[in-house]
Write an enzyme that holds these catalytic residues in place. Structure first.
Site, PDB file in Angstrom:
ATOM      1  N   GLU A 175       0.818  -1.222   0.000  1.00 37.26           N
ATOM      2  CA  GLU A 175       0.000   0.000   0.000  1.00 37.26           C
ATOM      3  C   GLU A 175       0.853   1.273   0.000  1.00 37.26           C
ATOM      4  O   GLU A 175       0.391   2.355   0.355  1.00 37.26           O
ATOM      5  CB  GLU A 175      -0.951  -0.021   1.205  1.00 37.26           C
ATOM      6  CG  GLU A 175      -1.885  -1.225   1.219  1.00 37.26           C
ATOM      7  CD  GLU A 175      -3.237  -1.023   0.516  1.00 37.26           C
ATOM      8  OE1 GLU A 175      -3.765   0.093   0.557  1.00 37.26           O
ATOM      9  OE2 GLU A 175      -3.753  -1.994  -0.087  1.00 37.26           O
ATOM     10  N   HIS A 251      -4.063   1.726   7.511  1.00 32.63           N
ATOM     11  CA  HIS A 251      -2.697   2.081   7.096  1.00 32.63           C
ATOM     12  C   HIS A 251      -1.984   2.617   8.335  1.00 32.63           C
ATOM     13  O   HIS A 251      -2.609   3.316   9.152  1.00 32.63           O
ATOM     14  CB  HIS A 251      -2.690   3.192   6.032  1.00 32.63           C
ATOM     15  CG  HIS A 251      -3.195   2.769   4.689  1.00 32.63           C
ATOM     16  ND1 HIS A 251      -4.020   3.555   3.919  1.00 32.63           N
ATOM     17  CD2 HIS A 251      -2.968   1.639   3.970  1.00 32.63           C
ATOM     18  CE1 HIS A 251      -4.293   2.929   2.787  1.00 32.63           C
ATOM     19  NE2 HIS A 251      -3.678   1.774   2.783  1.00 32.63           N
ATOM     20  N   CYS A 369      -2.618  11.452   3.954  1.00 33.73           N
ATOM     21  CA  CYS A 369      -2.978  10.497   2.894  1.00 33.73           C
ATOM     22  C   CYS A 369      -2.936  11.154   1.530  1.00 33.73           C
ATOM     23  O   CYS A 369      -2.722  10.489   0.517  1.00 33.73           O
ATOM     24  CB  CYS A 369      -4.389   9.974   3.097  1.00 33.73           C
ATOM     25  SG  CYS A 369      -4.655   9.144   4.651  1.00 33.73           S
TER      26      CYS A 369
HETATM   27  O1  SUG Z   1      -7.650   2.973   0.743  1.00 35.45           O
HETATM   28  N1  SUG Z   1     -10.411   5.130   1.032  1.00 35.45           N
HETATM   29  C1  SUG Z   1      -8.971   4.938   1.012  1.00 35.45           C
HETATM   30  C2  SUG Z   1      -8.316   5.879   1.985  1.00 35.45           C
HETATM   31  C3  SUG Z   1      -6.831   5.863   1.850  1.00 35.45           C
HETATM   32  C4  SUG Z   1      -6.157   6.656   2.922  1.00 35.45           C
HETATM   33  N2  SUG Z   1      -4.753   6.683   2.732  1.00 35.45           N
HETATM   34  C5  SUG Z   1      -3.816   6.631   3.709  1.00 35.45           C
HETATM   35  N3  SUG Z   1      -4.113   6.307   4.940  1.00 35.45           N
HETATM   36  N4  SUG Z   1      -2.599   6.876   3.390  1.00 35.45           N
HETATM   37  C6  SUG Z   1      -8.611   3.483   1.338  1.00 35.45           C
HETATM   38  O2  SUG Z   1      -9.276   2.884   2.184  1.00 35.45           O
HETATM   39  C7  SUG Z   1     -12.676   4.791   0.221  1.00 35.45           C
HETATM   40  C8  SUG Z   1     -13.365   4.603  -1.085  1.00 35.45           C
HETATM   41  C9  SUG Z   1     -14.844   4.401  -1.003  1.00 35.45           C
HETATM   42  O3  SUG Z   1     -15.322   3.915   0.001  1.00 35.45           O
HETATM   43  O4  SUG Z   1     -15.532   4.724  -1.982  1.00 35.45           O
HETATM   44  C10 SUG Z   1     -11.190   4.555   0.106  1.00 35.45           C
HETATM   45  O5  SUG Z   1     -10.753   3.875  -0.774  1.00 35.45           O
END
Ligand code: SUG
Length: 446
Positions: A175, A251, A369
């Site tokens: 990731e 994460h 993020c």
């Molecule tokens: O991968 N949310 C992302 C958020 C990523 C956050 N990034 C870090 N922590 N670096 C994920 O979970 C939600 C999409 C949706 O529900 O439509 C989403 O993918």
């Protein structure tokens, strides 16, 4: 330019930003599933954050969003016909498939790649591995475009190496920089790369039972360190605490942030932290700052709700540090107290700057993020695509572009509308002109 500097490359929020609840284990994503999104506001909040950083004197750049809906993926899955037919068939198979191809998740560029700076690597080049994001379909579809985009931006192979994403396979699940930290005394000095994983890969039987997925494996992290040629004394690996994952820390950057020799984190972030802490202390000869927040000061649940550790920790031109904190922290007295204590403490963090990124936060994406950190040596600074560097002029252009092309309301009911696809393509066509990127999108290549 005589010193190494760190750029933050923020993902520009795409025109199909929506809440589809696609990320199991990401509490905000699940909680806000099915609610109305405002892509225009989301993109403007993201741009405003970039402007704030730029005005603080922190090097800032922007990454274009990916093309959505991803009709190529639907065709890969065997669907055929016009745009409207493709969308209808996807919906019939499963509304979640249609939602996945519409996902604007590439905005969270901390998941785009893992990066090792040239001062750490055996061949003296800066290495990128785009993340395969293989755990979720809506994210896995990002990796090939990310690879192409990084190659396009960092094209000079004398200085930059862009590896292929790791094979998209369960035990190589990766990731990106959300699970990777660089600890160093100064930018440009060799630093410790702290790789964080949720499970080992191959030997899952040894794991504590998890309610939510552990998205990063040690196998993936070790492979990245190896292919980047990170010198062996500069690599270290640590496991996320399953208790944190079970509290919604999908994460590691939800509970840990570092910059140079300063670390700000929740006490339950890791397993076996005392051992690693000693290694870090040894590396710095004692000259480093551990700002640990205890559960009784701020619960893991509150850390996840406020995203206090998903702040950006940045170095300002006067060499002090600032925490770029989500506005949500103001709503929690525990978080406010923690931030007051940080500022009053004996450490380089002297400023707190609140930013509003609520549209992204509602999908589990805070300030950290939304950005990919790229540490560039002096000779690397003028040779990436300079038109991506944020300026007051570019901000104005992008803000006007968003104003013109984005909807202020989007739900899954809109996904079957082929006019939305045309609208998005028109917007992206215009964006590639503003950013002078050429024909990077699939729809421009047919
Ligand atoms: O991968 N949310 C992302 C958020 C990523 C956050 N990034 C870090 N922590 N670096 C994920 O979970 C939600 C999409 C949706 O529900 O439509 C989403 O993918």
């Amino acid at each position: 330019m005589s010193r190494s500097i760190e750029y933050n490359f923020d993902g520009l929020v795409g025109p199909t930003h929506n809440y589809s609840g696609l990320s199991f284990g990401n509490i905000a994503s699940q909680h806000n599933a099915g609610t109305v999104a405002n892509p225009k506001l989301a993109a403007k909040q993201g741009l405003q954050k970039m402007l704030t950083l730029m005005n603080l004197g922190v090097p800032q750049a922007v990454l274009p969003p990916q093309q959505r809906p991803n009709l190529n993926l639907l065709q890969d899955l065997g669907l055929t016909g016009t745009t409207a037919q493709l969308l209808r068939q996807a919906h019939k198979i499963d509304p979640a498939l249609l939602a996945a191809v519409y996902s604007a998740a590439s905005m969270w560029s901390a998941n785009m790649a893992t990066i090792s700076p040239s001062c750490n690597t055996a061949d003296g080049r800066l290495h990128f591995t785009p993340a395969n994001l293989s755990y979720n379909l809506h994210r896995a579809q990002e990796s090939q475009f990310s690879y192409g985009l990084l190659k396009h931006i960092f094209a000079d192979s004398r200085h930059f190496v862009v590896h292929n994403p790791l094979l998209g396979y369960r035990d190589l699940s990766d990731e990106g920089a959300a699970n990777h930290n660089l600890l160093c005394s100064e930018y440009g000095a060799p630093g410790l790369e702290l790789f964080v994983y949720g499970r080992s890969g191959f030997d899952d039987k040894t794991q504590v039972p998890l309610r939510y997925p552990a998205r990063q494996t040690r196998l993936a992290s070790a492979a990245i360190a190896q292919r980047h040629g990170v010198r062996s004394h500069l690599r270290c690996f640590i496991q996320q605490n399953p208790v944190a994952i079970n509290a919604g820390v999908f994460h590691n950057d939800v509970v840990f942030v570092a910059n140079k020799n300063v670390m700000f984190y929740h006490e339950h972030a890791f397993l076996d932290w005392p051992y690693m802490q000693q290694q870090i202390l040894n590396f710095f000869g004692g000259n480093c700052h551990f700002i640990s927040v205890a559960e009784h000061e701020l619960t893991l649940a509150d850390a996840v709700a406020t995203y206090i550790f998903n702040s950006q920790l940045v170095t300002l031109p006067d060499n002090t540090m600032a925490l770029i904190v989500p506005d949500e922290c103001k709503e929690s007295s525990a978080a406010t107290k923690v931030l007051e204590a940080v500022i009053a403490g004996n450490n380089p963090i002297k400023h707190i700057k609140y930013v509003q990124c609520r549209q992204s936060m509602r999908n589990g994406g805070g300030p950290a993020c939304l950005r990919l950190r790229v540490l560039l040596a002096p000779e690397q600074q003028p040779i990436f695509k300079q038109q991506l560097i944020m300026t007051a002029g570019l901000y104005k252009q992008l803000d006007a572009w968003v104003e013109k092309h984005y909807r202020d309301r989007l739900t899954s009911d809109d996904f079957l509308d082929p006019d939305l696809v045309l609208e998005v393509n028109t917007a992206l066509e215009s964006l590639t002109k503003i950013l002078h990127l050429g024909s990077i999108y699939p729809f421009q290549q047919v």
